[in-house]
Scaffold this motif. Structure first.
Motif, short mmCIF file in Angstrom:
data_model
loop_
_atom_site.label_atom_id
_atom_site.label_comp_id
_atom_site.label_asym_id
_atom_site.label_seq_id
_atom_site.Cartn_x
_atom_site.Cartn_y
_atom_site.Cartn_z
N ASP A 14 1.13 -1.05 -0.17
CA ASP A 14 -0.02 0.67 0.34
C ASP A 14 1.15 1.05 -0.31
O ASP A 14 1.23 1.65 1.37
CB ASP A 14 -0.92 -0.52 1.52
CG ASP A 14 -2.30 1.10 1.08
OD1 ASP A 14 -1.86 2.27 0.53
OD2 ASP A 14 -3.16 0.98 2.10
N GLN A 15 1.08 1.59 -1.29
CA GLN A 15 2.09 3.22 -1.67
C GLN A 15 1.94 3.99 -1.00
O GLN A 15 2.63 4.92 -0.17
CB GLN A 15 1.78 3.02 -2.95
CG GLN A 15 3.38 4.11 -2.84
CD GLN A 15 3.49 4.51 -4.54
OE1 GLN A 15 3.39 3.58 -5.66
NE2 GLN A 15 4.40 5.81 -4.62
N LYS A 16 0.75 4.62 -0.46
CA LYS A 16 0.09 5.53 -0.08
C LYS A 16 0.02 5.38 1.75
O LYS A 16 0.54 6.36 1.88
CB LYS A 16 -1.47 5.85 -0.17
CG LYS A 16 -2.52 6.94 -0.05
CD LYS A 16 -3.75 7.13 -0.36
CE LYS A 16 -4.30 8.74 -0.30
NZ LYS A 16 -5.98 8.73 -0.48
N PHE A 17 -0.33 4.28 1.94
CA PHE A 17 -0.29 4.17 3.98
C PHE A 17 1.10 4.03 3.61
O PHE A 17 1.67 5.29 4.69
CB PHE A 17 -0.88 2.94 4.03
CG PHE A 17 -0.43 2.14 5.55
CD1 PHE A 17 -1.42 2.94 6.41
CD2 PHE A 17 -0.36 1.38 5.68
CE1 PHE A 17 -0.27 2.77 7.45
CE2 PHE A 17 -0.22 0.71 6.77
CZ PHE A 17 -0.25 1.93 7.76
N ARG A 18 2.19 3.46 2.81
CA ARG A 18 3.65 3.61 3.27
C ARG A 18 4.30 4.59 3.49
O ARG A 18 5.01 5.08 4.62
CB ARG A 18 4.40 2.68 2.36
CG ARG A 18 6.01 2.30 2.81
CD ARG A 18 6.78 2.10 1.82
NE ARG A 18 6.79 2.00 0.60
CZ ARG A 18 5.89 1.42 -0.72
NH1 ARG A 18 4.86 0.71 -0.93
NH2 ARG A 18 6.05 1.65 -1.85
N ASN A 19 3.57 5.94 2.33
CA ASN A 19 4.05 7.43 2.34
C ASN A 19 3.81 7.80 3.62
O ASN A 19 4.69 9.27 3.84
CB ASN A 19 3.53 7.93 0.53
CG ASN A 19 4.64 7.74 -0.52
OD1 ASN A 19 5.52 6.80 -0.43
ND2 ASN A 19 3.56 7.25 -1.48
N SER A 20 2.57 8.31 4.29
CA SER A 20 2.01 8.32 5.35
C SER A 20 2.71 8.27 6.24
O SER A 20 3.25 9.37 6.60
CB SER A 20 0.16 8.00 4.85
OG SER A 20 -0.50 8.62 4.25
N VAL A 21 2.85 7.05 6.60
CA VAL A 21 3.86 6.88 7.26
C VAL A 21 5.25 6.72 7.24
O VAL A 21 6.08 7.57 8.21
CB VAL A 21 3.92 5.12 7.52
CG1 VAL A 21 4.89 4.69 8.97
CG2 VAL A 21 2.35 4.40 7.98
N LYS A 22 5.78 7.25 6.22
CA LYS A 22 7.45 7.96 5.95
C LYS A 22 7.05 9.25 6.26
O LYS A 22 8.39 9.85 7.10
CB LYS A 22 7.78 7.10 4.76
CG LYS A 22 9.26 7.97 4.26
CD LYS A 22 9.78 7.58 2.36
CE LYS A 22 8.64 8.20 1.67
NZ LYS A 22 9.33 7.91 0.00
N GLY A 23 6.64 9.64 6.13
CA GLY A 23 5.64 11.41 6.24
C GLY A 23 5.96 11.82 7.66
O GLY A 23 6.57 12.82 7.49
N SER A 43 18.25 4.23 0.17
CA SER A 43 18.45 2.90 1.90
C SER A 43 17.69 3.93 2.99
O SER A 43 17.56 2.16 4.00
CB SER A 43 20.39 3.10 2.10
OG SER A 43 20.79 4.30 2.73
N LEU A 44 17.59 4.30 3.21
CA LEU A 44 16.66 5.38 4.76
C LEU A 44 15.51 4.93 4.68
O LEU A 44 14.93 3.98 5.46
CB LEU A 44 17.12 6.35 4.94
CG LEU A 44 18.96 7.15 5.50
CD1 LEU A 44 18.65 8.23 5.71
CD2 LEU A 44 19.78 6.46 6.98
N ASN A 45 14.89 5.16 3.56
CA ASN A 45 13.60 4.18 3.27
C ASN A 45 13.22 3.15 3.81
O ASN A 45 12.23 2.47 4.64
CB ASN A 45 13.16 5.13 1.83
CG ASN A 45 12.92 6.46 2.15
OD1 ASN A 45 12.02 6.84 2.48
ND2 ASN A 45 12.99 7.13 0.74
#
Length: 212
Positions: A14-23, A43-45
């Motif tokens: 789930d890219q949207k969820f992953r980007n939200s968590v990363k943000g 690498s950090l992501n």
């Protein structure tokens, strides 16, 4: 296992969820940390997502219940309670559940201490003798979020469900049998009252019938 797999799949697919968590994580960086992150974001992501997955899975494991049933009784010297334990073990024998026993010696403070320790093991349920408990024990039972079975008594209000007999009725019927036999000079011998609430209720029922 399904819960752990779901956590990992959600963060990977789930890219949207992953980007939200990363943000949310990046939003906590200082300016210097963000500049460092920009230099090696790829690498950090990956490291951040692996760390998030590990933390979430660890939390899920910690919240799981174990296959234990906490059984809290006042005594093992009273002939009644070994038979109660035998009955509980017979019922649980063909299940994945295992009973663990705590003894209170009829003391409310001991019951609260035993209950606290047993709930820390995250059992799947609690079987506890009686309906009368200290305020501390009541709060723990009510907030436990697991099935609670109060046994040996039904003269009162249960937190979840109660299995047992009416001790007041038993006392009344005992008195009636004695009266029917023609006795009039009647005494009563009991034990551990008022801490043994079930003995107290039998005495109350016994006295009520004699006074009628």
């Amino acid at each position: 296992e399904k819960k752990l797999a779901y956590i990992e799949t959600s963060l990977i697919k789930d890219q949207k969820f992953r980007n939200s968590v990363k943000g949310m994580i990046i939003g906590q960086f200082t300016v210097a940390e963000y500049r460092c992150y920009k230099q090696q974001s790829s690498s950090l992501n990956k490291r951040m997502m692996n760390l998030v997955i590990s933390r979430l899975q660890a939390g899920a494991l910690a919240s799981q219940r174990v296959n234990l049933i906490a059984v809290i009784i006042p005594s093992m010297s009273n002939m009644v309670f070994p038979e109660v334990m035998m009955g509980i073990n017979e019922v649980l024998e063909n299940t994945e559940l295992q009973a663990v026993i705590g003894i209170t010696n009829y003391l409310p403070e001991t019951e609260a201490s035993v209950l606290y320790k047993m709930l820390s093991w995250r059992p799947s349920g609690v079987i506890i003798a009686g309906l009368e408990h200290s305020e501390r024990s009541q709060k723990m039972l009510q907030s436990s979020g697991i099935p609670i079975v109060e046994i040996m008594d039904i003269d009162g209000t249960a937190n979840d469900c109660a299995v047992g007999i009416s001790h007041r009725r038993a006392g009344r019927e005992m008195a009636q049998v004695i009266l029917d036999a023609g006795y009039r000079k009647i005494g009563f011998m009991g034990t551990k009252m008022p801490l043994d609430h079930r003995a107290r209720k039998r005495f109350e029922g016994f006295s009520e019938r004699l006074l009628q």
